[in-house]
Design an enzyme around this catalytic site. Sequence first.
Site, PDB file in Angstrom:
ATOM      1  N   LEU A 153       0.862  -1.207   0.000  1.00 17.70           N
ATOM      2  CA  LEU A 153       0.000   0.000   0.000  1.00 17.70           C
ATOM      3  C   LEU A 153       0.887   1.241   0.000  1.00 17.70           C
ATOM      4  O   LEU A 153       1.088   1.880   1.033  1.00 17.70           O
ATOM      5  CB  LEU A 153      -0.890   0.018   1.246  1.00 17.70           C
ATOM      6  CG  LEU A 153      -2.236  -0.684   1.117  1.00 17.70           C
ATOM      7  CD1 LEU A 153      -2.078  -2.164   1.423  1.00 17.70           C
ATOM      8  CD2 LEU A 153      -3.226  -0.074   2.062  1.00 17.70           C
ATOM      9  N   GLU A 172       1.050   4.046  -2.667  1.00 14.64           N
ATOM     10  CA  GLU A 172       0.690   4.681  -3.944  1.00 14.64           C
ATOM     11  C   GLU A 172       1.781   5.626  -4.438  1.00 14.64           C
ATOM     12  O   GLU A 172       2.109   5.644  -5.624  1.00 14.64           O
ATOM     13  CB  GLU A 172      -0.634   5.453  -3.822  1.00 14.64           C
ATOM     14  CG  GLU A 172      -1.891   4.593  -3.827  1.00 14.64           C
ATOM     15  CD  GLU A 172      -2.208   3.961  -2.483  1.00 14.64           C
ATOM     16  OE1 GLU A 172      -1.474   4.230  -1.502  1.00 14.64           O
ATOM     17  OE2 GLU A 172      -3.197   3.218  -2.392  1.00 14.64           O
ATOM     18  N   ASP A 185     -10.201   7.310  -5.314  1.00  9.48           N
ATOM     19  CA  ASP A 185     -10.061   8.104  -4.079  1.00  9.48           C
ATOM     20  C   ASP A 185      -8.631   8.031  -3.513  1.00  9.48           C
ATOM     21  O   ASP A 185      -8.156   8.972  -2.898  1.00  9.48           O
ATOM     22  CB  ASP A 185     -11.023   7.582  -3.009  1.00  9.48           C
ATOM     23  CG  ASP A 185     -12.443   7.474  -3.531  1.00  9.48           C
ATOM     24  OD1 ASP A 185     -13.305   8.226  -3.085  1.00  9.48           O
ATOM     25  OD2 ASP A 185     -12.688   6.617  -4.414  1.00  9.48           O
ATOM     26  N   PHE A 186      -7.983   6.863  -3.685  1.00  8.01           N
ATOM     27  CA  PHE A 186      -6.681   6.661  -3.036  1.00  8.01           C
ATOM     28  C   PHE A 186      -5.537   7.343  -3.773  1.00  8.01           C
ATOM     29  O   PHE A 186      -4.398   7.339  -3.322  1.00  8.01           O
ATOM     30  CB  PHE A 186      -6.410   5.164  -2.850  1.00  8.01           C
ATOM     31  CG  PHE A 186      -7.512   4.473  -2.086  1.00  8.01           C
ATOM     32  CD1 PHE A 186      -8.158   5.124  -1.043  1.00  8.01           C
ATOM     33  CD2 PHE A 186      -7.930   3.196  -2.417  1.00  8.01           C
ATOM     34  CE1 PHE A 186      -9.187   4.513  -0.345  1.00  8.01           C
ATOM     35  CE2 PHE A 186      -8.961   2.579  -1.724  1.00  8.01           C
ATOM     36  CZ  PHE A 186      -9.593   3.242  -0.678  1.00  8.01           C
ATOM     37  N   HIS A 229     -14.900   6.048  -1.237  1.00  5.16           N
ATOM     38  CA  HIS A 229     -14.899   5.047  -2.307  1.00  5.16           C
ATOM     39  C   HIS A 229     -15.843   5.479  -3.430  1.00  5.16           C
ATOM     40  O   HIS A 229     -16.366   4.644  -4.155  1.00  5.16           O
ATOM     41  CB  HIS A 229     -15.352   3.672  -1.785  1.00  5.16           C
ATOM     42  CG  HIS A 229     -14.339   2.993  -0.921  1.00  5.16           C
ATOM     43  ND1 HIS A 229     -14.133   3.331   0.393  1.00  5.16           N
ATOM     44  CD2 HIS A 229     -13.468   1.993  -1.187  1.00  5.16           C
ATOM     45  CE1 HIS A 229     -13.184   2.552   0.899  1.00  5.16           C
ATOM     46  NE2 HIS A 229     -12.762   1.737  -0.040  1.00  5.16           N
TER      47      HIS A 229
END
Length: 658
Positions: free
Chosen positions: A396, A398, A423-424, A465
């Site tokens: 995780l 990004e 969203d991320f 989300h």
Amino acid sequence: MNFNRKEYSDDELIRLYRGILKPRMIEEKMLILLRQGKVSKWFSGIGQEAISVGSTLALEEDEYILPMHRNLGVFTCRDMKLDQLFAQFQGKTTGFTKGRDRSFHFGSNEHHIVGMISHLGPQLAVAGGIALADLLEKREKVTLVYSGDGGASEGDFHEALNVAAVWNLPVIFMIENNGYGLSTPSNEQFKFNYFIDKGPAYGMDALQIDGNNVLEVYDTIRQAAYSMRKNPRPMLIEAMTFRMRGHEEASGTKYVPQELFEKWAKKDPVENFEKYLLDEKVLTPKSMAAIREEFKAEIEKGLDTAFNTPMPVANVEEEVADMYLPFEQKVVQPASDKTTEKRFVDAISDGLRQSMERFPELTLMGQDIAEYGGVFKITEGFVEKFGKERVRNTPLCESAIIGIGLGMSIKKKKTMVEMQFADFVTCGFNQIVNNLAKSHYRWGQNADVVVRMPTGAGAAAGPFHSQSNEAWFFHTPGLKIVYPSNPVDAKGLLAAAIEDPNPVMYFEHKMLYRSISGNVPDDYYTTEIGKAALASEGDDFSIITYGMGVHWAKQLIEKQGLSADVLDLRTLLPWDKDAVKKTVEKTGRVIVLHEDTLTGGIGAEIAAWISENCFERLDAPVLRVGGLDTAIPFSPPLEAQFLPTKRFEEAVEKMLAY
Ligand SMILES: Cc1ncc(C[n+]2csc(CCOP(=O)(O)OP(=O)(O)O)c2C)c(N)n1
């Protein structure tokens, strides 16, 4: 200071001496020029030269180095021409960035150097991308990246080390521990004792060295690199040193206790090495003086040339064009007319699979995309077909993964990075808007990266989300944005995005994945980026939209038996002004519709452009309809209110009544 020459020849020691002397002499000259007001900002590396010089000279010439703001020695040890380097510092066209970025903020593939962006930490992951490309190509190479002790507090430091460790990337993380980050001393920056305590925690070896001892730096990096080429893995090296001048020359050093300067002055890396070489009789005062004379002449000549070069002549077209690597898309037609009915999600998967077959240099990276097939199953079965090296599950991280994408581009690889949810992307925002988007403009390096963005609301998935965030990227020159609304375009635009060597944000609405199907050509093909298409034709008004908006528009027209053009933009950056103009001129009445929140949305730009360029052809004010200016709520009735469908109906009524 303890110098141990081991088996190193006189010539090697002289090479190190020449290496360390030149940046010192340039810096001394810079201080004079600063006082004379002839150069602006300067970040001094005086006292820290042994680190840049020892490590650069320890590597092979084609091994990449990613320096920071105090690493002049990296540039000089890679034999950069001083006139070009000085022209760069002065913002001249003949520098490395055509005057577009300052000081050390540039790269040069010819010299295998990738300079920093001001944000410091993002640099660390770019090194990982270069190392990954080497690893995939089975080239026995290492990549070296520097960080200050302050910059190492950034989340990017954690992400880059973590990914490098998990993927065994041959990166040397060189931490220059000089006691301060701007004015902040170490005890206000971090709580641990030394950076070497951190290496094992990430699963990598760590070594601490005397950063003022050029021979020790050189020997350590040579050994580390030798071992890492054979057995790829990252390593953390902590070089203990001290910053002998202010953060930058204008900022002073009041906050540094005088005793520290006195203590570290005794450890000066140049003077101590000079003394050692004289003691060892490797050099004599006379031969040293000769080297100084040679460098002095070289510096004077370089400065002369740079000062005599004119400042850039500003040219709008050139500036705008250089945001992108020139690329003329050749639209590929499918080889046969065979089609298969496919859902939106399967069309995306098909485009991705065929791109993997077409481009062996393409690597996919994303959370859970390998065996699991991704949370939306777009890469299901890919790992069996293409292997784990090209279909990579990522931690995780990004930011690091997108930075790795840029590093891979530097080595001529293509990457597709899947955001698990659009969203991320916030966690990788900096890498996209500052590194991927600006790199070609700054120093001519394209970022051949596609970021896939499963986007949109409608599933009662709540504020994190469901977001539409295309407008953030719309405001960022250097990026392209595509946003298909149907399966045929989804496949063709994804293939086109992957072909395009520039960074492309590819938005895919999650609510379309399994709700719409179409007859999709079986063969590989591409759809033109930058071209809108009419999804429906009529006479009374125009709806300009994209993504889910296309379906809302078509449904309403059908339900109410209206006659309207529905223009599906398909590409948001660059958007198709000709097609917009054409439909506005045809109907004279326009609604711009999108799911994203209204204020500052893409509709605002399009509406403004229409009023500036098509005013005489309008029969009514341009209306905008978008999501509420709120976060996206979880509960279905609240989410339904957020979405623009009801307001869209009202806008159509208003438009027709005008
Ligand atoms: C993200 C970000 N925050 C703040 C700054 C401002 N800044 C530039 S250099 C610096 C200190 C860096 O310290 P360190 O990494 O230890 O390197 P040093 O200057 O000591 O060589 C700061 C705070 C920045 N450039 N980027």
